[in-house]
Design a protein around this motif. Structure first.
Motif, PDB file in Angstrom:
ATOM      1  N   GLU A 120       0.947  -1.186  -0.077  1.00  0.00           N
ATOM      2  CA  GLU A 120      -0.019   0.134  -0.018  1.00  0.00           C
ATOM      3  C   GLU A 120       1.004   1.173  -0.156  1.00  0.00           C
ATOM      4  O   GLU A 120       2.059   1.279   0.797  1.00  0.00           O
ATOM      5  N   THR A 122       0.512   5.875  -0.851  1.00  0.00           N
ATOM      6  CA  THR A 122      -0.405   6.983  -1.111  1.00  0.00           C
ATOM      7  C   THR A 122      -0.363   7.383  -2.380  1.00  0.00           C
ATOM      8  O   THR A 122       0.716   7.360  -3.182  1.00  0.00           O
ATOM      9  N   TYR A 123      -1.382   8.245  -2.734  1.00  0.00           N
ATOM     10  CA  TYR A 123      -1.486   8.819  -3.974  1.00  0.00           C
ATOM     11  C   TYR A 123      -0.029   9.943  -4.224  1.00  0.00           C
ATOM     12  O   TYR A 123       0.612  10.024  -5.333  1.00  0.00           O
ATOM     13  N   LEU A 146      -2.001  -1.202  -3.807  1.00  0.00           N
ATOM     14  CA  LEU A 146      -3.513  -0.231  -3.393  1.00  0.00           C
ATOM     15  C   LEU A 146      -2.702   1.183  -3.321  1.00  0.00           C
ATOM     16  O   LEU A 146      -1.889   1.396  -2.499  1.00  0.00           O
ATOM     17  N   THR A 148      -3.990   4.926  -1.923  1.00  0.00           N
ATOM     18  CA  THR A 148      -4.798   5.478  -1.091  1.00  0.00           C
ATOM     19  C   THR A 148      -4.888   6.891  -1.280  1.00  0.00           C
ATOM     20  O   THR A 148      -3.392   7.476  -1.650  1.00  0.00           O
ATOM     21  N   SER A 150      -6.325   9.067  -3.367  1.00  0.00           N
ATOM     22  CA  SER A 150      -6.367   9.623  -4.843  1.00  0.00           C
ATOM     23  C   SER A 150      -7.702  10.532  -4.842  1.00  0.00           C
ATOM     24  O   SER A 150      -8.618  10.077  -4.339  1.00  0.00           O
ATOM     25  N   HIS A 214     -10.568   1.800 -10.312  1.00  0.00           N
ATOM     26  CA  HIS A 214     -10.875   2.790  -9.363  1.00  0.00           C
ATOM     27  C   HIS A 214     -12.327   3.330  -9.250  1.00  0.00           C
ATOM     28  O   HIS A 214     -12.730   3.382 -10.196  1.00  0.00           O
ATOM     29  N   LEU A 324     -13.542  -1.600  -3.001  1.00  0.00           N
ATOM     30  CA  LEU A 324     -12.922  -0.354  -3.453  1.00  0.00           C
ATOM     31  C   LEU A 324     -13.891   0.768  -3.158  1.00  0.00           C
ATOM     32  O   LEU A 324     -15.100   0.687  -3.511  1.00  0.00           O
ATOM     33  N   THR A 328      -9.475   5.134  -3.691  1.00  0.00           N
ATOM     34  CA  THR A 328      -8.443   4.205  -3.518  1.00  0.00           C
ATOM     35  C   THR A 328      -8.457   3.172  -4.826  1.00  0.00           C
ATOM     36  O   THR A 328      -9.367   3.045  -5.535  1.00  0.00           O
TER      37      THR A 328
END
Length: 367
Positions: A120, A122-123, A146, A148, A150, A214, A324, A328
């Motif tokens: 995982e 982050t954006y 993944l 997260t 976004s 997404h 989803l 994410t």
């Protein structure tokens, strides 16, 4: 390794390495793999030397090393010179058939609990300077990542995908936005129905390498997604069901996609392997499997083997399940992981698309 010394023989050039190993490169191979500006274009890295139209005189006048440039030089009787870098010689020190080993360094997982470090990020991380490296390493390691935080928009998702590589065009377009309320859906993915574990593109000669999804709008219950490590299933079958594993390596299964003016069909085994029986690609889609017929006894063995894979993929303990939500983004390896979805009620809108496998591998090599 470091080149300690070399020795000319009738067969070729012997290289003595610092680890005490010895490699013998045939003279013709050395000439054919010359990296000089004349023989290998400095910009395109395409071979310029023609090794076959005219027989090459492999009579050697001189061989020497340039320690500063890290190159080995061979001067031939026709006064031409070949140049080979120490790096190339080291990579080619042991003969091996050319084949992709991109899947072989993966961390297999037979259940989500076996994923040691959850993939995982982050954006903000992904869009930063070193984000692509982290993104690639996660997919290489466990088959998915993944992202997260976004923005929950199609535009931001498309920009995220293009940060990785260009988006692959398909029969569904390039970058797609869709919901589960289409009047005439092109695929079960565009409905509210449950979808069994599968890989995409079994009806294509070159299945997509990566898929990105997404959910940008959600007012629904259910519709959870599942991921299953198909490579881990392959290795389980190799150990526990060796005959079934062999069958799924050898029988070419047709996949098809039929719509008005479109009839796509391709053949591929569940496990595509190299000469060393290492699995390069997992390809499974019971929804898109086309009719085919084998001799009766072969058909029975196929159904047994295919059923073993199907049942392993549908074991709940093998499946990483998640929902989803807007914000994410998930990207997964379509040559390794199977994906599935439970039925849903209500409305949800998704966006996403594909990347080619070779573009993923290209970025891996580049870093």
């Amino acid at each position: 390794m470091i080149i300690q010394s070399f020795n000319s023989t009738d067969e070729g050039l012997e290289i003595f390495w610092s680890d005490s190993n010895v490699s013998c490169f045939p003279w013709f191979w050395l000439r054919d793999h010359s990296e000089s500006f004349v023989d290998l274009h400095p910009d395109t890295k395409q071979r310029q030397i023609d090794s076959f139209s005219t027989p090459l005189d492999n009579t050697v006048t001189k061989v020497w090393l340039d320690e500063n440039a890290q190159n080995l030089y061979v001067k031939w009787d026709d006064q031409s010179e070949s140049c080979l870098s120490f790096g190339l010689l080291e990579r080619m020190a042991t003969p091996a058939p050319p084949q992709s080993n991109a899947l072989q360094s993966s961390d297999l997982w037979n259940s989500p609990s076996e994923i040691k470090i959850f993939p995982e990020m982050t954006y903000e991380e992904l869009m930063g300077n070193t984000g692509i490296k982290t993104w690639l390493e996660n997919i290489q390691r466990v088959g998915f990542v993944l992202v997260t935080g976004s923005p929950a928009t199609a535009e931001a998702t498309k920009e995220l995908m293009e940060r990785i590589a260009y988006i692959r065009s398909s029969i569904f377009g390039e970058f797609s936005v869709w919901d589960n309320k289409l009047e005439t859906p092109d695929d079960t993915a565009y409905t509210s129905l449950a979808i069994e574990p599968h890989t995409d593109g079994t009806y294509l000669h070159d299945a997509p390498g990566l898929q990105t999804l997404h959910c940008i709008r959600r007012d629904a219950e259910g519709g959870n997604n599942q991921l299953i490590d198909g490579l881990a299933i392959a290795e389980t079958m190799r150990k526990k069901y060796p005959e079934a594993f062999k069958i799924l390596c050898n029988i070419q299964i047709p996949g098809r996609y039929i719509k008005t003016d479109t009839y796509l069909q391709a053949y591929r085994p569940v496990f595509r392997v190299n000469d060393d029986s290492e699995v390069l690609q997992v390809s499974f889609n019971n929804h898109d499997r086309a009719p085919f017929r084998l001799e009766n006894n072969e058909m029975v063995r196929f159904y047994e083997a295919y059923g073993i894979f199907h049942n392993l993929a549908n074991q709940a303990n093998r499946q990483f399940e998640f929902c989803l939500e807007p914000g994410t983004v998930i990207t997964f390896d379509n040559w390794r992981l199977l994906h599935a979805r439970s039925a849903l009620t209500g409305y949800r809108q998704l966006c996403g698309g594909y990347h080619n496998r070779e573009d993923f591998e290209s970025r891996l090599r580049a870093i």
